[in-house]
Write a protein that holds these residues in place. Sequence first.
Motif, PDB file in Angstrom:
ATOM      1  N   PHE A 292      23.793  12.780  14.799  1.00 54.31           N
ATOM      2  CA  PHE A 292      22.408  12.389  14.527  1.00 54.31           C
ATOM      3  C   PHE A 292      22.243  11.883  13.091  1.00 54.31           C
ATOM      4  CE2 PHE A 292      22.521  15.858  17.606  1.00 54.31           C
ATOM      5  CZ  PHE A 292      21.817  15.311  18.669  1.00 54.31           C
ATOM      6  N   GLN A 293      23.323  11.314  12.551  1.00 55.29           N
ATOM      7  CA  GLN A 293      23.282  10.856  11.165  1.00 55.29           C
ATOM      8  C   GLN A 293      22.170   9.840  10.897  1.00 55.29           C
ATOM      9  OE1 GLN A 293      27.046   9.471   9.678  1.00 55.29           O
ATOM     10  NE2 GLN A 293      26.180   8.612   7.823  1.00 55.29           N
ATOM     11  N   PRO A 294      21.986   8.800  11.739  1.00 58.57           N
ATOM     12  CA  PRO A 294      20.883   7.849  11.452  1.00 58.57           C
ATOM     13  C   PRO A 294      19.514   8.521  11.431  1.00 58.57           C
ATOM     14  CG  PRO A 294      22.410   6.934  13.050  1.00 58.57           C
ATOM     15  CD  PRO A 294      22.786   8.366  12.887  1.00 58.57           C
ATOM     16  N   PHE A 295      19.292   9.409  12.399  1.00 56.35           N
ATOM     17  CA  PHE A 295      18.002  10.105  12.449  1.00 56.35           C
ATOM     18  C   PHE A 295      17.812  11.003  11.234  1.00 56.35           C
ATOM     19  CE2 PHE A 295      15.701  13.998  13.598  1.00 56.35           C
ATOM     20  CZ  PHE A 295      14.462  13.452  13.894  1.00 56.35           C
ATOM     21  N   LEU A 296      18.855  11.713  10.840  1.00 54.97           N
ATOM     22  CA  LEU A 296      18.766  12.616   9.697  1.00 54.97           C
ATOM     23  C   LEU A 296      18.580  11.844   8.394  1.00 54.97           C
ATOM     24  CD1 LEU A 296      21.551  15.202  10.662  1.00 54.97           C
ATOM     25  CD2 LEU A 296      19.075  15.474  10.869  1.00 54.97           C
ATOM     26  N   LYS A 297      19.197  10.669   8.312  1.00 57.83           N
ATOM     27  CA  LYS A 297      18.996   9.850   7.121  1.00 57.83           C
ATOM     28  C   LYS A 297      17.554   9.363   7.038  1.00 57.83           C
ATOM     29  CE  LYS A 297      23.661   8.106   6.195  1.00 57.83           C
ATOM     30  NZ  LYS A 297      24.528   6.902   6.107  1.00 57.83           N
ATOM     31  N   ASP A 298      17.005   8.949   8.186  1.00 58.59           N
ATOM     32  CA  ASP A 298      15.607   8.501   8.192  1.00 58.59           C
ATOM     33  C   ASP A 298      14.661   9.643   7.831  1.00 58.59           C
ATOM     34  OD1 ASP A 298      16.475   6.010   8.946  1.00 58.59           O
ATOM     35  OD2 ASP A 298      16.136   6.335  11.091  1.00 58.59           O
TER      36      ASP A 298
ATOM     37  N   GLY B 210      15.425  12.012   5.832  1.00 61.87           N
ATOM     38  CA  GLY B 210      15.670  12.401   4.446  1.00 61.87           C
ATOM     39  C   GLY B 210      16.361  13.729   4.276  1.00 61.87           C
ATOM     40  N   VAL B 211      17.048  14.211   5.315  1.00 63.60           N
ATOM     41  CA  VAL B 211      17.713  15.517   5.229  1.00 63.60           C
ATOM     42  C   VAL B 211      19.227  15.407   5.433  1.00 63.60           C
ATOM     43  CG1 VAL B 211      15.681  16.828   5.927  1.00 63.60           C
ATOM     44  CG2 VAL B 211      17.226  15.940   7.681  1.00 63.60           C
ATOM     45  N   TRP B 212      19.738  14.182   5.421  1.00 60.96           N
ATOM     46  CA  TRP B 212      21.181  14.028   5.625  1.00 60.96           C
ATOM     47  C   TRP B 212      21.976  14.649   4.474  1.00 60.96           C
ATOM     48  CZ3 TRP B 212      24.888  13.855   8.756  1.00 60.96           C
ATOM     49  CH2 TRP B 212      26.147  13.367   8.409  1.00 60.96           C
ATOM     50  N   TRP B 213      21.395  14.649   3.259  1.00 57.12           N
ATOM     51  CA  TRP B 213      22.060  15.270   2.117  1.00 57.12           C
ATOM     52  C   TRP B 213      22.341  16.748   2.377  1.00 57.12           C
ATOM     53  CZ3 TRP B 213      19.738  19.461  -0.079  1.00 57.12           C
ATOM     54  CH2 TRP B 213      18.383  19.664   0.215  1.00 57.12           C
ATOM     55  N   PHE B 214      21.509  17.372   3.189  1.00 57.42           N
ATOM     56  CA  PHE B 214      21.665  18.797   3.508  1.00 57.42           C
ATOM     57  C   PHE B 214      22.775  19.008   4.536  1.00 57.42           C
ATOM     58  CE2 PHE B 214      20.735  22.619   5.906  1.00 57.42           C
ATOM     59  CZ  PHE B 214      20.379  23.541   4.932  1.00 57.42           C
ATOM     60  N   PHE B 215      22.754  18.229   5.607  1.00 55.78           N
ATOM     61  CA  PHE B 215      23.690  18.460   6.712  1.00 55.78           C
ATOM     62  C   PHE B 215      25.067  17.851   6.476  1.00 55.78           C
ATOM     63  CE2 PHE B 215      19.581  19.127   8.761  1.00 55.78           C
ATOM     64  CZ  PHE B 215      19.826  20.268   9.490  1.00 55.78           C
ATOM     65  N   ARG B 216      25.218  17.034   5.450  1.00 52.37           N
ATOM     66  CA  ARG B 216      26.552  16.492   5.179  1.00 52.37           C
ATOM     67  C   ARG B 216      27.371  17.420   4.288  1.00 52.37           C
ATOM     68  NH1 ARG B 216      25.361  11.532   0.920  1.00 52.37           N
ATOM     69  NH2 ARG B 216      24.761  12.842  -0.869  1.00 52.37           N
ATOM     70  N   ASP B 217      26.734  18.458   3.768  1.00 52.65           N
ATOM     71  CA  ASP B 217      27.399  19.422   2.892  1.00 52.65           C
ATOM     72  C   ASP B 217      27.783  20.653   3.696  1.00 52.65           C
ATOM     73  OD1 ASP B 217      27.868  21.548   0.928  1.00 52.65           O
ATOM     74  OD2 ASP B 217      27.120  20.103  -0.531  1.00 52.65           O
ATOM     75  N   ALA B 218      29.060  21.018   3.649  1.00 49.33           N
ATOM     76  CA  ALA B 218      29.546  22.159   4.427  1.00 49.33           C
ATOM     77  C   ALA B 218      28.878  23.458   3.989  1.00 49.33           C
ATOM     78  CB  ALA B 218      31.058  22.280   4.294  1.00 49.33           C
TER      79      ALA B 218
END
Length: 279
Positions: A130-136, A138-146
């Motif tokens: 769900f990377q595109p949705f999470l980027k839109d 604004g929370v992709w910075w959270f879920f890309r970090d282990a």
Amino acid sequence: MSDRAEQKVEASAAPTVPPSRAWSKARLTGYALMGVWAAAVVGLVLFMAESFNPDFIERYGEKFVSGFVVTVELVTISLVVGCLLSLPVAAMRMSRSAILNGISYAYVYFFRGTPLLAQTFLVYYGAGTFQPFLKDAGVWWFFRDAWYCAIFAFSLNTAAYQAEILRGSIQNVSRGQWEAAAALGLHKAVIFWKVILPQAMIVALRPYGNEIILMIKGSAIASIITIYDLMGETRRAYSRSYDFQAYIWAAVMYLVLVEALRQTWDVIEARLTRHLKRS
């Protein structure tokens, strides 16, 4: 007093000697198991003494301490966040609303019925789907970090367990406590926070301690998603040195952490329940 009466008094006052315990199969098995554990501990100590490598401690000792600190931070943050989440979940579980009760039941059922490892993988690897949705959002910075993914998964998992502990403890308090406090004209919020919750926390204290210990041991799976906690540093040290004592030192550090928590929890429990003990 007659001689017969004096004899009866002396007979009744005489202490009774408890019968000696028979050597049953269960007792023999218990002693045998204790002997096996004692032999295992002695063997482990002798093995560590013989295989002690100062160079290994010098090279990886600081990293083990760093991993130990990461484990404590991960567990502490997850437990605090899970505790905050457990309050509304427990309230929903006790709600008369079928919708709220159903949502909370599904949440608790899922996170208690599936392995923590699978939940961590779903968050860490599934977020990429769900990377595109999470980027839109604004929370992709959270879920890309282990690190954040581990805290997120651990918090959701322990919140489900803590919610059930809290719910069971509150329901364990007698209904008469509510009625007695209401008869004094107290508000429901005051009754809950000042009367019901303190009694419920005494009941929940031991299950909460067990949940913390389970979280400490379960946190070792964070190393699988590239977090260098205690187990992560242990795996890295072993992959470079092929020295088995790396895992032994990790086990000892986990044991020290769990035992320190257990002793602390016993002190807290004794302090909170001192009014329940008879002098």
